[in-house]
Design a protein around this motif. Structure first.
Motif, PDB file in Angstrom:
ATOM      1  N   ILE A  69       4.533  -0.094  -3.621  1.00  0.00           N
ATOM      2  CA  ILE A  69       5.104   0.246  -4.665  1.00  0.00           C
ATOM      3  C   ILE A  69       6.523   0.955  -4.128  1.00  0.00           C
ATOM      4  CG2 ILE A  69       5.225   2.034  -6.356  1.00  0.00           C
ATOM      5  CD1 ILE A  69       2.633  -0.429  -6.338  1.00  0.00           C
ATOM      6  N   PRO A  70       7.931  -0.001  -4.183  1.00  0.00           N
ATOM      7  CA  PRO A  70       8.639   0.094  -3.627  1.00  0.00           C
ATOM      8  C   PRO A  70      10.174   1.434  -4.536  1.00  0.00           C
ATOM      9  CG  PRO A  70       9.100  -1.405  -5.867  1.00  0.00           C
ATOM     10  CD  PRO A  70       7.293  -1.448  -5.148  1.00  0.00           C
ATOM     11  N   THR A  71      10.731   1.544  -3.346  1.00  0.00           N
ATOM     12  CA  THR A  71      10.768   2.915  -3.710  1.00  0.00           C
ATOM     13  C   THR A  71      11.998   3.373  -5.381  1.00  0.00           C
ATOM     14  OG1 THR A  71      11.581   3.487  -1.622  1.00  0.00           O
ATOM     15  CG2 THR A  71      12.808   4.515  -2.643  1.00  0.00           C
ATOM     16  N   HIS A  72      11.644   3.789  -5.832  1.00  0.00           N
ATOM     17  CA  HIS A  72      12.297   4.726  -7.098  1.00  0.00           C
ATOM     18  C   HIS A  72      12.462   4.846  -7.311  1.00  0.00           C
ATOM     19  CE1 HIS A  72       7.575   4.248  -7.434  1.00  0.00           C
ATOM     20  NE2 HIS A  72       7.462   4.682  -9.029  1.00  0.00           N
ATOM     21  N   LYS A  99      14.057  12.607   4.402  1.00  0.00           N
ATOM     22  CA  LYS A  99      13.114  11.497   4.124  1.00  0.00           C
ATOM     23  C   LYS A  99      11.081  11.693   4.665  1.00  0.00           C
ATOM     24  CE  LYS A  99      16.167   7.916   3.084  1.00  0.00           C
ATOM     25  NZ  LYS A  99      17.110   7.108   3.244  1.00  0.00           N
ATOM     26  N   GLN A 100      11.006  12.144   3.832  1.00  0.00           N
ATOM     27  CA  GLN A 100       9.777  12.441   4.199  1.00  0.00           C
ATOM     28  C   GLN A 100       8.504  11.519   3.693  1.00  0.00           C
ATOM     29  OE1 GLN A 100       9.051  15.547   5.416  1.00  0.00           O
ATOM     30  NE2 GLN A 100      10.351  16.504   4.825  1.00  0.00           N
ATOM     31  N   SER A 101       7.287  11.375   5.715  1.00  0.00           N
ATOM     32  CA  SER A 101       6.733  10.511   5.510  1.00  0.00           C
ATOM     33  C   SER A 101       4.863  11.138   5.489  1.00  0.00           C
ATOM     34  CB  SER A 101       6.453   8.945   6.430  1.00  0.00           C
ATOM     35  OG  SER A 101       5.554   8.576   6.689  1.00  0.00           O
ATOM     36  N   GLN A 102       3.356  11.001   4.241  1.00  0.00           N
ATOM     37  CA  GLN A 102       2.671  11.644   3.998  1.00  0.00           C
ATOM     38  C   GLN A 102       2.120  10.743   4.325  1.00  0.00           C
ATOM     39  OE1 GLN A 102       2.406  15.426   4.993  1.00  0.00           O
ATOM     40  NE2 GLN A 102       4.837  15.713   4.537  1.00  0.00           N
ATOM     41  N   LEU A 103       0.563  11.247   5.209  1.00  0.00           N
ATOM     42  CA  LEU A 103      -0.004  10.118   5.050  1.00  0.00           C
ATOM     43  C   LEU A 103      -1.416  11.001   4.087  1.00  0.00           C
ATOM     44  CD1 LEU A 103      -1.018   7.456   5.882  1.00  0.00           C
ATOM     45  CD2 LEU A 103      -2.547   8.409   7.718  1.00  0.00           C
ATOM     46  N   LEU A 104      -1.864  10.280   3.029  1.00  0.00           N
ATOM     47  CA  LEU A 104      -2.540  11.402   2.071  1.00  0.00           C
ATOM     48  C   LEU A 104      -3.928  10.255   2.005  1.00  0.00           C
ATOM     49  CD1 LEU A 104      -0.418  11.567  -0.502  1.00  0.00           C
ATOM     50  CD2 LEU A 104      -0.830  12.947   1.182  1.00  0.00           C
ATOM     51  N   ARG A 105      -5.298  11.224   2.343  1.00  0.00           N
ATOM     52  CA  ARG A 105      -6.525  10.290   2.656  1.00  0.00           C
ATOM     53  C   ARG A 105      -7.365  11.401   1.351  1.00  0.00           C
ATOM     54  NH1 ARG A 105      -7.529   8.259   7.446  1.00  0.00           N
ATOM     55  NH2 ARG A 105      -5.882   9.881   9.083  1.00  0.00           N
ATOM     56  N   ALA A 117      13.530  10.381  -4.790  1.00  0.00           N
ATOM     57  CA  ALA A 117      13.007   9.126  -4.803  1.00  0.00           C
ATOM     58  C   ALA A 117      12.164   9.326  -3.890  1.00  0.00           C
ATOM     59  CB  ALA A 117      14.706   7.999  -3.737  1.00  0.00           C
ATOM     60  N   HIS A 118      10.952   8.392  -4.437  1.00  0.00           N
ATOM     61  CA  HIS A 118       9.988   7.611  -3.785  1.00  0.00           C
ATOM     62  C   HIS A 118       9.409   6.337  -3.728  1.00  0.00           C
ATOM     63  CE1 HIS A 118       8.618   7.901  -8.185  1.00  0.00           C
ATOM     64  NE2 HIS A 118       6.525   8.116  -8.104  1.00  0.00           N
ATOM     65  N   ALA A 119       8.447   6.426  -2.903  1.00  0.00           N
ATOM     66  CA  ALA A 119       7.675   5.497  -2.900  1.00  0.00           C
ATOM     67  C   ALA A 119       6.131   5.201  -2.410  1.00  0.00           C
ATOM     68  CB  ALA A 119       7.718   4.402  -1.740  1.00  0.00           C
ATOM     69  N   TYR A 120       4.926   4.105  -2.082  1.00  0.00           N
ATOM     70  CA  TYR A 120       4.046   4.458  -1.216  1.00  0.00           C
ATOM     71  C   TYR A 120       3.857   3.011  -0.810  1.00  0.00           C
ATOM     72  CZ  TYR A 120       1.291   3.407  -5.901  1.00  0.00           C
ATOM     73  OH  TYR A 120       0.805   3.339  -6.864  1.00  0.00           O
ATOM     74  N   GLN A 121       2.913   3.116   0.213  1.00  0.00           N
ATOM     75  CA  GLN A 121       2.048   2.404   1.144  1.00  0.00           C
ATOM     76  C   GLN A 121       0.579   2.562   0.548  1.00  0.00           C
ATOM     77  OE1 GLN A 121       3.456   0.979   4.764  1.00  0.00           O
ATOM     78  NE2 GLN A 121       3.032  -0.786   4.521  1.00  0.00           N
ATOM     79  N   ILE A 122       0.030   0.846   0.754  1.00  0.00           N
ATOM     80  CA  ILE A 122      -1.840   1.425   0.705  1.00  0.00           C
ATOM     81  C   ILE A 122      -2.319   1.273   1.701  1.00  0.00           C
ATOM     82  CG2 ILE A 122      -4.141   0.722  -0.548  1.00  0.00           C
ATOM     83  CD1 ILE A 122      -2.079   2.111  -2.645  1.00  0.00           C
ATOM     84  N   VAL A 123      -3.351   1.717   2.772  1.00  0.00           N
ATOM     85  CA  VAL A 123      -2.998   1.824   4.081  1.00  0.00           C
ATOM     86  C   VAL A 123      -4.625   1.319   3.947  1.00  0.00           C
ATOM     87  CG1 VAL A 123      -3.225   3.086   6.235  1.00  0.00           C
ATOM     88  CG2 VAL A 123      -1.712   3.091   4.778  1.00  0.00           C
ATOM     89  N   GLU A 124      -5.189   1.769   3.284  1.00  0.00           N
ATOM     90  CA  GLU A 124      -7.255   1.627   3.183  1.00  0.00           C
ATOM     91  C   GLU A 124      -7.346   1.646   1.595  1.00  0.00           C
ATOM     92  OE1 GLU A 124      -9.627   3.484   6.799  1.00  0.00           O
ATOM     93  OE2 GLU A 124      -8.944   4.305   5.159  1.00  0.00           O
ATOM     94  N   HIS A 125      -7.483   0.149   1.084  1.00  0.00           N
ATOM     95  CA  HIS A 125      -8.141   0.238  -0.427  1.00  0.00           C
ATOM     96  C   HIS A 125      -7.908   1.870  -0.825  1.00  0.00           C
ATOM     97  CE1 HIS A 125      -9.606  -2.317  -3.635  1.00  0.00           C
ATOM     98  NE2 HIS A 125      -9.965  -1.082  -3.808  1.00  0.00           N
ATOM     99  N   ALA A 126      -7.651   1.696  -1.920  1.00  0.00           N
ATOM    100  CA  ALA A 126      -7.028   3.096  -2.715  1.00  0.00           C
ATOM    101  C   ALA A 126      -7.325   2.796  -4.077  1.00  0.00           C
ATOM    102  CB  ALA A 126      -6.248   3.860  -1.995  1.00  0.00           C
ATOM    103  N   PHE A 175      15.227   1.513  -9.242  1.00  0.00           N
ATOM    104  CA  PHE A 175      14.553   1.455  -8.889  1.00  0.00           C
ATOM    105  C   PHE A 175      15.245   1.104  -7.612  1.00  0.00           C
ATOM    106  CE2 PHE A 175      11.239  -1.603 -11.065  1.00  0.00           C
ATOM    107  CZ  PHE A 175      10.398  -1.372 -10.449  1.00  0.00           C
ATOM    108  N   LEU A 176      15.107   1.439  -6.277  1.00  0.00           N
ATOM    109  CA  LEU A 176      16.516   1.592  -4.956  1.00  0.00           C
ATOM    110  C   LEU A 176      15.904   1.097  -4.003  1.00  0.00           C
ATOM    111  CD1 LEU A 176      16.065   5.904  -5.490  1.00  0.00           C
ATOM    112  CD2 LEU A 176      17.898   3.989  -6.579  1.00  0.00           C
ATOM    113  N   PRO A 177      16.258  -0.261  -4.283  1.00  0.00           N
ATOM    114  CA  PRO A 177      16.085  -1.353  -3.225  1.00  0.00           C
ATOM    115  C   PRO A 177      16.627  -0.673  -2.138  1.00  0.00           C
ATOM    116  CG  PRO A 177      17.637  -2.501  -4.832  1.00  0.00           C
ATOM    117  CD  PRO A 177      17.109  -0.925  -5.372  1.00  0.00           C
TER     118      PRO A 177
END
Lengths: 184, 184
Positions: A69-72, A99-105, A117-126, A175-177
């Motif tokens: 989900i791109p930065t926005h 700028k923070q990056s945190q892995l959420l389980r 500003a925030h974004a997220y990436q799906i690491v394992e099907h979520a 959006f903040l590309p």
């Protein structure tokens, strides 16, 4: 699964009317709600601002690994991220604009208020539950497309740039590309 | 686990300051948050009205089988029930003031807006996420008691009637002990 309203939008998705549209009690079973496809993610609205005097809405997303989900930033929307299943990397600017990056389980929780500003990436099907300031829950329908399937077994929906811009403008988000993140 | 603030309340629970108290981003790991014990249930505040301009708060409860949350109504609080784990029977008056009883399992969702009588019973040990109109999330701390343990391995806390009445009054809710429900 039924897509006939994509040909004849007047017919609408089968879920139309599933939410009462006013503050009265109701129950939804797992998989029920207002579904929309956006890229490869299924967003399901369980509660909208129409039921809460516009205080908040609740959305569950089902997302395959790899999706980003791109930065926005939202100008007026607070947003939560509760991971029900899977693994998600949440990127956000903190109170000091670092700028923070945190892995959420599963069971972890993130909060991003309006203006950050925030974004997220799906690491394992979520499967992620979000509570949002009332009204923003419809964003996913406006940028994506209604669907009657709650599952990932359907073609992706890629909005064209005018549709993306219109939805962003309607929901007061940017959006903040040009943003970059650590660990991205 | 630390209970020293029960002897010396000025020391406060270890979780004091875990939430920022203003609208800035943060992350909580599973088990983190503001814990309070009420009867045999652990209520954990993940987000309060202080972070959302009083729009909403988010609470997770861990409850053993058999527990009953007695019938009540909120005068100004909308409330959701999303079952993360376990089984819960939700009782509520619907829009026609008919008494409903619905068994909710993992992934099911219930909504009870302000003004509607409701109750629930834990059928199988349950983890429930609730979003509430901002401010009400503190109710569980005011009627219950702060604790640093997120787990059920601690003595129940049974508030005395004056504490119950004070918390109910502070949060604009009414207990309805004469209410009866089908399937209860």
């Amino acid at each position: 699964m039924s897509f006939e309203y994509l040909v004849d939008p007047a017919r609408g998705p089968q879920w139309a009317g599933v939410l009462p549209g006013r503050p009265v009690p109701y129950v939804l079973r797992r998989g029920e709600g207002e579904h929309a496809m956006l890229f490869r993610d299924v967003f399901t609205v369980l509660l909208s601002g129409d039921e809460t005097e516009n205080q908040f809405g609740v959305v569950v997303s089902d997302s395959p690994a790899g999706d980003v989900i791109p930065t926005h930033a939202h100008n007026a929307t607070h947003e939560t991220f509760y991971v029900i299943e899977g693994t998600v990397r949440l990127f956000f600017e903190d109170a000091e604009r670092q700028k923070q990056s945190q892995l959420l389980r599963a069971g972890d929780f993130g909060f991003v208020p309006a203006g950050f500003a925030h974004a997220y990436q799906i690491v394992e099907h979520a499967r992620i539950m979000g509570t949002l300031s009332g009204g923003f829950e419809r964003f996913f329908q406006h940028m994506g497309t209604p669907t009657d399937s709650a599952g990932p077994d359907q073609p992706p929906f890629v909005p064209d740039p005018p549709r993306m811009q219109a939805a962003a403008q309607q929901h007061d988000m940017r959006f903040l590309p040009d943003h970059t993140w650590p660990d991205a």
